[in-house]
Scaffold this motif. Structure first.
Motif, mmCIF file in Angstrom:
data_model
loop_
_atom_site.group_PDB
_atom_site.id
_atom_site.type_symbol
_atom_site.label_atom_id
_atom_site.label_comp_id
_atom_site.label_asym_id
_atom_site.label_seq_id
_atom_site.Cartn_x
_atom_site.Cartn_y
_atom_site.Cartn_z
ATOM 1 N N SER A 68 0.808 -1.217 0.000
ATOM 2 C CA SER A 68 0.000 0.000 0.000
ATOM 3 C C SER A 68 0.847 1.275 0.000
ATOM 4 O O SER A 68 0.413 2.318 -0.476
ATOM 5 C CB SER A 68 -0.939 0.014 1.213
ATOM 6 N N PHE A 69 2.062 1.225 0.525
ATOM 7 C CA PHE A 69 2.985 2.362 0.467
ATOM 8 C C PHE A 69 4.403 1.809 0.586
ATOM 9 O O PHE A 69 4.614 0.713 1.120
ATOM 10 C CB PHE A 69 2.705 3.396 1.562
ATOM 11 N N LYS A 70 5.374 2.582 0.070
ATOM 12 C CA LYS A 70 6.753 2.076 0.062
ATOM 13 C C LYS A 70 7.343 2.090 1.475
ATOM 14 O O LYS A 70 7.737 1.062 2.003
ATOM 15 C CB LYS A 70 7.621 2.894 -0.888
ATOM 16 N N LYS A 71 7.412 3.267 2.090
ATOM 17 C CA LYS A 71 7.897 3.350 3.474
ATOM 18 C C LYS A 71 7.418 4.656 4.090
ATOM 19 O O LYS A 71 7.021 5.596 3.386
ATOM 20 C CB LYS A 71 9.411 3.226 3.559
ATOM 21 N N ALA A 72 7.446 4.702 5.405
ATOM 22 C CA ALA A 72 6.931 5.866 6.129
ATOM 23 C C ALA A 72 7.997 6.953 6.251
ATOM 24 O O ALA A 72 9.154 6.673 6.566
ATOM 25 C CB ALA A 72 6.460 5.452 7.508
ATOM 26 N N LYS A 73 7.561 8.182 5.989
ATOM 27 C CA LYS A 73 8.420 9.340 6.213
ATOM 28 C C LYS A 73 8.113 9.957 7.581
ATOM 29 O O LYS A 73 9.010 10.367 8.313
ATOM 30 C CB LYS A 73 8.193 10.369 5.112
ATOM 31 N N LYS A 74 6.824 10.022 7.928
ATOM 32 C CA LYS A 74 6.383 10.530 9.223
ATOM 33 C C LYS A 74 5.292 9.614 9.762
ATOM 34 O O LYS A 74 4.559 8.999 8.989
ATOM 35 C CB LYS A 74 5.830 11.957 9.107
ATOM 36 N N VAL A 80 0.700 12.034 18.409
ATOM 37 C CA VAL A 80 2.046 12.128 18.985
ATOM 38 C C VAL A 80 3.055 11.655 17.943
ATOM 39 O O VAL A 80 2.956 10.523 17.457
ATOM 40 C CB VAL A 80 2.167 11.286 20.273
ATOM 41 N N PRO A 81 4.024 12.492 17.578
ATOM 42 C CA PRO A 81 4.961 12.112 16.520
ATOM 43 C C PRO A 81 5.953 11.049 16.966
ATOM 44 O O PRO A 81 6.472 11.074 18.080
ATOM 45 C CB PRO A 81 5.689 13.424 16.199
ATOM 46 N N GLY A 82 6.187 10.082 16.066
ATOM 47 C CA GLY A 82 7.215 9.079 16.266
ATOM 48 C C GLY A 82 8.266 9.196 15.189
ATOM 49 O O GLY A 82 8.150 10.017 14.273
ATOM 50 N N TYR A 100 8.865 8.932 21.845
ATOM 51 C CA TYR A 100 9.340 9.410 23.141
ATOM 52 C C TYR A 100 8.190 9.669 24.107
ATOM 53 O O TYR A 100 7.133 10.180 23.707
ATOM 54 C CB TYR A 100 10.144 10.700 22.988
ATOM 55 N N GLY A 101 8.419 9.374 25.355
ATOM 56 C CA GLY A 101 7.421 9.694 26.379
ATOM 57 C C GLY A 101 7.219 11.182 26.568
ATOM 58 O O GLY A 101 6.183 11.617 27.066
ATOM 59 N N THR A 102 8.195 11.980 26.146
ATOM 60 C CA THR A 102 8.106 13.442 26.276
ATOM 61 C C THR A 102 7.615 14.119 25.003
ATOM 62 O O THR A 102 7.533 15.353 24.958
ATOM 63 C CB THR A 102 9.480 14.016 26.642
ATOM 64 N N ALA A 103 7.294 13.328 23.961
ATOM 65 C CA ALA A 103 6.796 13.918 22.717
ATOM 66 C C ALA A 103 5.421 14.543 22.940
ATOM 67 O O ALA A 103 4.626 14.055 23.743
ATOM 68 C CB ALA A 103 6.715 12.853 21.632
ATOM 69 N N HIS A 104 5.139 15.640 22.234
ATOM 70 C CA HIS A 104 3.887 16.380 22.395
ATOM 71 C C HIS A 104 2.972 16.160 21.201
ATOM 72 O O HIS A 104 3.420 16.189 20.054
ATOM 73 C CB HIS A 104 4.167 17.888 22.521
ATOM 74 N N SER A 105 1.699 15.960 21.444
ATOM 75 C CA SER A 105 0.727 15.799 20.369
ATOM 76 C C SER A 105 0.642 17.073 19.534
ATOM 77 O O SER A 105 0.715 18.189 20.066
ATOM 78 C CB SER A 105 -0.647 15.474 20.961
#
Length: 418
Positions: A68-74, A80-82, A100-105
């Motif tokens: 369905s897609f080649k690979k993830a960029k984001k 919450v960003p990974g 990260y546990g400190t990442a912000h939505s």
């Protein structure tokens, strides 16, 4: 003098004959005038719970069908960003990532990695959004049960030494070390650490706590990977890991601060009593453990010091809530400030962290809690400073310590030989 091997202790554990005491129980014996002997105690259990900023999760999850897609960029989980990778998983429809546990939505400034981890462990459905390297947007959902890999890694946890913070100036200061902008001068103190129950306070030279030692991390049996980042012989901490599938959501979660959401975790570690010398290290009392107090704007420059006896002894672990005293303020400071989102038209005691922010913030007496205050001598002046915010939860620390104690008593948890 008695010297026992780990094999002997494990044999007693496997036979259900091990005599296990928490570090607090041992300390109470000493305070009461008893002289505990290594011949009478096989294992001492320790624990801590608090903000542990070095927490991250390594995940592998399905996003869509293969091809369905080649690979993830984001990638975002509940906003919450990974960080996708390191394996690209080309055309597999799945993503390896670290978050990260400190990442912000990106959607909600109060929601971050710690809240996400709690939701995952609680079995809630998690929304996935992926932007592929070709610009496609793929949205789906998953649960922890459906994730092939979900391993928590704590790069620095269970510090032996912490620092408490005050604001000596009149201008409020925003920091991760307080739930709100810290008011001053000397209007409140924030601190972390569970004192005499804390693992590395009971084994300060790490004679029995070592790389490979089995631990409980948020209720899941894991192990010590190594010394944590920024660990030194004078200020040690631990790098830990465990499988999130086996965790208990009660022991972890998000914690709002003035500088954005953080993450809290609970850790329990067993100390095998191989000698009287090892046992006597666990005799430490809260009042023996010094705690530097620093300007919240200059955390490495202590102004003075206090001790955990002044901060924990005689205090309460949870507030008492009197809803009849509430006058329904237009802006409820408790709801606005509660770090774990435990107050919303009522107090959710399961979410409550015992930080004390509710009692500190409400002037109507709707919340009462003995958090205490501490006298600080700074430049020959005495300041009586109330405890405004605890960033460690002694109640949860005691609960996970008792959990470990029961597992050992039932023969379900063995000791690793250093």
């Amino acid at each position: 003098m008695l010297n026992r091997s780990i094999e002997e202790i494990n044999q007693k554990i496997s036979q259900g004959e091990a005599r296990v005491f928490t570090a607090e129980e041992v300390t109470r014996m000493v305070v009461d005038g008893e002289k505990p002997s290594a011949s009478e105690i096989d294992v001492v259990t320790t624990g801590t719970c608090g903000i542990m900023s070095g927490t991250a999760a390594l995940l592998h999850l399905k996003v869509d069908e293969p091809g369905s897609f080649k690979k993830a960029k984001k990638i975002y989980l509940n906003g919450v960003p990974g960080f996708p990778g390191p394996c690209p998983n080309e055309w597999l429809g799945s993503v390896d990532l670290i978050i990260y546990g400190t990442a912000h939505s990106i959607h909600d400034s109060d929601y971050g990695g710690g809240f996400l981890f709690k939701d995952m462990v609680a079995g809630k459905e998690i929304e996935i959004k992926v932007e592929s390297t070709h610009g496609e947007i793929i949205e789906s959902s998953t649960t922890l049960e459906e994730m092939g890999t979900a391993r928590m890694i704590g790069t620095r946890m269970a510090f032996k030494n912490y620092t408490a913070f005050v604001n000596p100036d009149s201008k409020p200061v925003s920091s991760i070390f307080n739930a709100i902008d810290m008011e001053g001068p000397f209007q409140g103190l924030s601190f972390s650490g569970c004192g005499e129950l804390n693992p590395l306070q009971n084994d300060p030279v790490m004679k029995t706590i070592c790389m490979g030692s089995r631990i409980l991390l948020n209720g899941s049996e894991g192990f010590i990977m190594d010394h944590g980042t920024r660990s030194t012989s004078k200020k040690p901490n631990l790098m830990l890991t465990a499988d999130m599938h086996d965790m208990n959501s009660h022991y972890l979660g998000g914690f709002k601060t003035a500088a954005g959401p953080e993450v809290f975790d609970s850790v329990a570690i067993a100390i095998p009593i191989t000698s009287q010398e090892v046992l006597e290290q666990t005799f430490i009392k809260n009042s023996d453990i010094k705690l530097p107090v620093a300007d919240i704007k200059g955390r490495h420059l202590p102004l003075t010091e206090t001790d955990y006896g002044k901060l924990w002894n005689g205090t309460e672990s949870r507030p008492t809530y009197y809803p009849e005293k509430c006058i329904n303020c237009a802006t409820c400071l408790v709801k606005e400030r509660c770090p774990t989102l435990a107050f919303n038209q009522g107090l959710n005691r399961k979410k409550c962290f015992g930080c004390g922010m509710c009692a500190y913030s409400c002037d109507q007496g709707t919340f009462e809690m003995k958090t205490g205050s501490v006298e600080l001598e700074i430049e020959k002046q005495i300041f009586d400073v109330p405890i405004a915010c605890r960033q460690s939860d002694l109640k949860r620390a005691r609960e996970i310590t008792r959990d470990l104690t029961r597992r050992i008593e039932k023969g379900l948890f063995s000791i690793y030989k250093c």
